[in-house]
Design a protein around this motif. Sequence first.
Motif, mmCIF file in Angstrom:
data_model
loop_
_atom_site.group_PDB
_atom_site.id
_atom_site.type_symbol
_atom_site.label_atom_id
_atom_site.label_comp_id
_atom_site.label_asym_id
_atom_site.label_seq_id
_atom_site.Cartn_x
_atom_site.Cartn_y
_atom_site.Cartn_z
ATOM 1 N N THR A 31 0.575 -1.046 0.209
ATOM 2 C CA THR A 31 -0.087 -0.613 0.166
ATOM 3 C C THR A 31 0.741 0.990 0.033
ATOM 4 O OG1 THR A 31 -0.602 -0.329 2.530
ATOM 5 C CG2 THR A 31 -2.252 -0.731 0.960
ATOM 6 N N ARG A 36 2.162 5.697 -2.768
ATOM 7 C CA ARG A 36 3.874 7.329 -3.355
ATOM 8 C C ARG A 36 3.276 7.019 -5.053
ATOM 9 N NH1 ARG A 36 6.376 5.150 0.678
ATOM 10 N NH2 ARG A 36 6.763 2.233 -0.586
ATOM 11 N N GLY A 57 2.333 9.783 9.239
ATOM 12 C CA GLY A 57 0.814 9.107 9.876
ATOM 13 C C GLY A 57 0.173 8.128 9.094
ATOM 14 N N GLY A 85 2.379 -3.854 4.105
ATOM 15 C CA GLY A 85 2.052 -2.425 4.452
ATOM 16 C C GLY A 85 0.437 -2.773 4.968
ATOM 17 N N ARG A 88 -2.818 -2.322 8.101
ATOM 18 C CA ARG A 88 -2.044 -1.400 9.354
ATOM 19 C C ARG A 88 -3.870 -1.397 10.840
ATOM 20 N NH1 ARG A 88 2.238 0.790 5.873
ATOM 21 N NH2 ARG A 88 3.721 1.809 6.754
ATOM 22 N N GLN A 92 -8.690 -1.865 9.524
ATOM 23 C CA GLN A 92 -8.351 -2.383 7.750
ATOM 24 C C GLN A 92 -8.486 -3.669 8.011
ATOM 25 O OE1 GLN A 92 -5.097 -0.521 6.760
ATOM 26 N NE2 GLN A 92 -5.062 1.387 7.434
ATOM 27 N N ARG A 150 6.619 7.155 12.707
ATOM 28 C CA ARG A 150 6.921 6.125 12.263
ATOM 29 C C ARG A 150 5.918 4.432 13.170
ATOM 30 N NH1 ARG A 150 9.051 4.917 6.782
ATOM 31 N NH2 ARG A 150 7.423 3.727 6.491
HETATM 32 P P1 AMP Z 1 5.354 1.753 3.888
HETATM 33 O O1 AMP Z 1 6.103 1.987 2.402
HETATM 34 O O2 AMP Z 1 4.642 0.878 3.727
HETATM 35 O O3 AMP Z 1 5.622 1.853 5.082
HETATM 36 O O4 AMP Z 1 4.256 2.797 3.862
HETATM 37 C C1 AMP Z 1 4.738 4.795 4.076
HETATM 38 C C2 AMP Z 1 3.547 5.600 4.116
HETATM 39 O O5 AMP Z 1 2.153 5.180 3.431
HETATM 40 C C3 AMP Z 1 2.910 5.318 5.842
HETATM 41 O O6 AMP Z 1 3.906 5.348 6.601
HETATM 42 C C4 AMP Z 1 1.764 5.380 5.217
HETATM 43 O O7 AMP Z 1 1.927 7.204 5.655
HETATM 44 C C5 AMP Z 1 1.128 5.315 4.190
HETATM 45 N N1 AMP Z 1 0.201 3.803 4.498
HETATM 46 C C6 AMP Z 1 0.706 2.867 3.423
HETATM 47 N N2 AMP Z 1 -0.112 1.918 3.694
HETATM 48 C C7 AMP Z 1 -1.175 2.427 4.761
HETATM 49 C C8 AMP Z 1 -1.528 2.059 5.129
HETATM 50 N N3 AMP Z 1 -2.399 0.215 5.062
HETATM 51 N N4 AMP Z 1 -2.646 1.852 5.897
HETATM 52 C C9 AMP Z 1 -2.658 4.023 6.406
HETATM 53 N N5 AMP Z 1 -1.531 4.155 5.274
HETATM 54 C C10 AMP Z 1 -1.195 3.841 5.031
#
Ligand code: AMP
Length: 215
Positions: A31, A36, A57, A85, A88, A92, A150
């Motif tokens: 995700t 991104r 967040g 990811g 979270r 969800q 985080r």
């Molecule tokens: P990651 O690459 O998985 O570390 O995700 C980067 C950022 O994307 C996280 O710090 C969150 O802000 C957002 N994000 C990714 N996956 C989720 C999710 N399942 N729920 C909410 N925010 C997410």
Amino acid sequence: MRLILLGPPGAGKGTQALRLVAKYGIVQLSTGDMLRAAVQAGTPVGRQAQEIMSSGGLVPDEVVVGIVGQRIAEPDARKGFILDGFPRTVPQAIALDRMLEERGLALDAVIELRVDEAALMRRIETRIAQMQARGEPLRADDNAEVLHNRLKTYRAQTEPLVAYYRDQGALRSVDGMAPIADVAAAIDRALPDETSRSLQSRQPEGLKKKVQPSA
Ligand code: AMP
């Protein structure tokens, strides 16, 4: 094979996901990567997510649940997927259970990568320093302060999923601080052996004992 990789940022979920993708021919659904890409493309979801992501967040549940729901319905996810990811938060996870049930699907396992937070901070700081030294671009959320946030977010919102999946009997915990190859081996041991299971179900009774599980 349908898996969740659970663990804080920097625990090695992405590294292990890549290997599992190659081994099982399934897709990695991150995700973070999807969000991104949405930020990059300037979509409404991206515009909503950008600021939240850069502070460490969480993007609202309904937004990520929506994008995962669309993604797992795509043809390349039919054979299986690794969720990296997601989920979270407990809401969800509940939404995911519902989505899978509606499609007649089930999770094979939830792999928790257990890590020591202090060591994790050092690991992440080293990775950032190495990337800077190589002149590689850093993610906007790759700095110590955001990483602290985080980790805090993980502890408060995501760690309850350990108990959630333990109660479902799906949780498999492995030591995420071990060398990458050892973590990989521990994950392989924790996973149901799909090859031997499907072979067994196709073999006549007398042949079953001869089927060797794949390595
Ligand atoms: P990651 O690459 O998985 O570390 O995700 C980067 C950022 O994307 C996280 O710090 C969150 O802000 C957002 N994000 C990714 N996956 C989720 C999710 N399942 N729920 C909410 N925010 C997410």
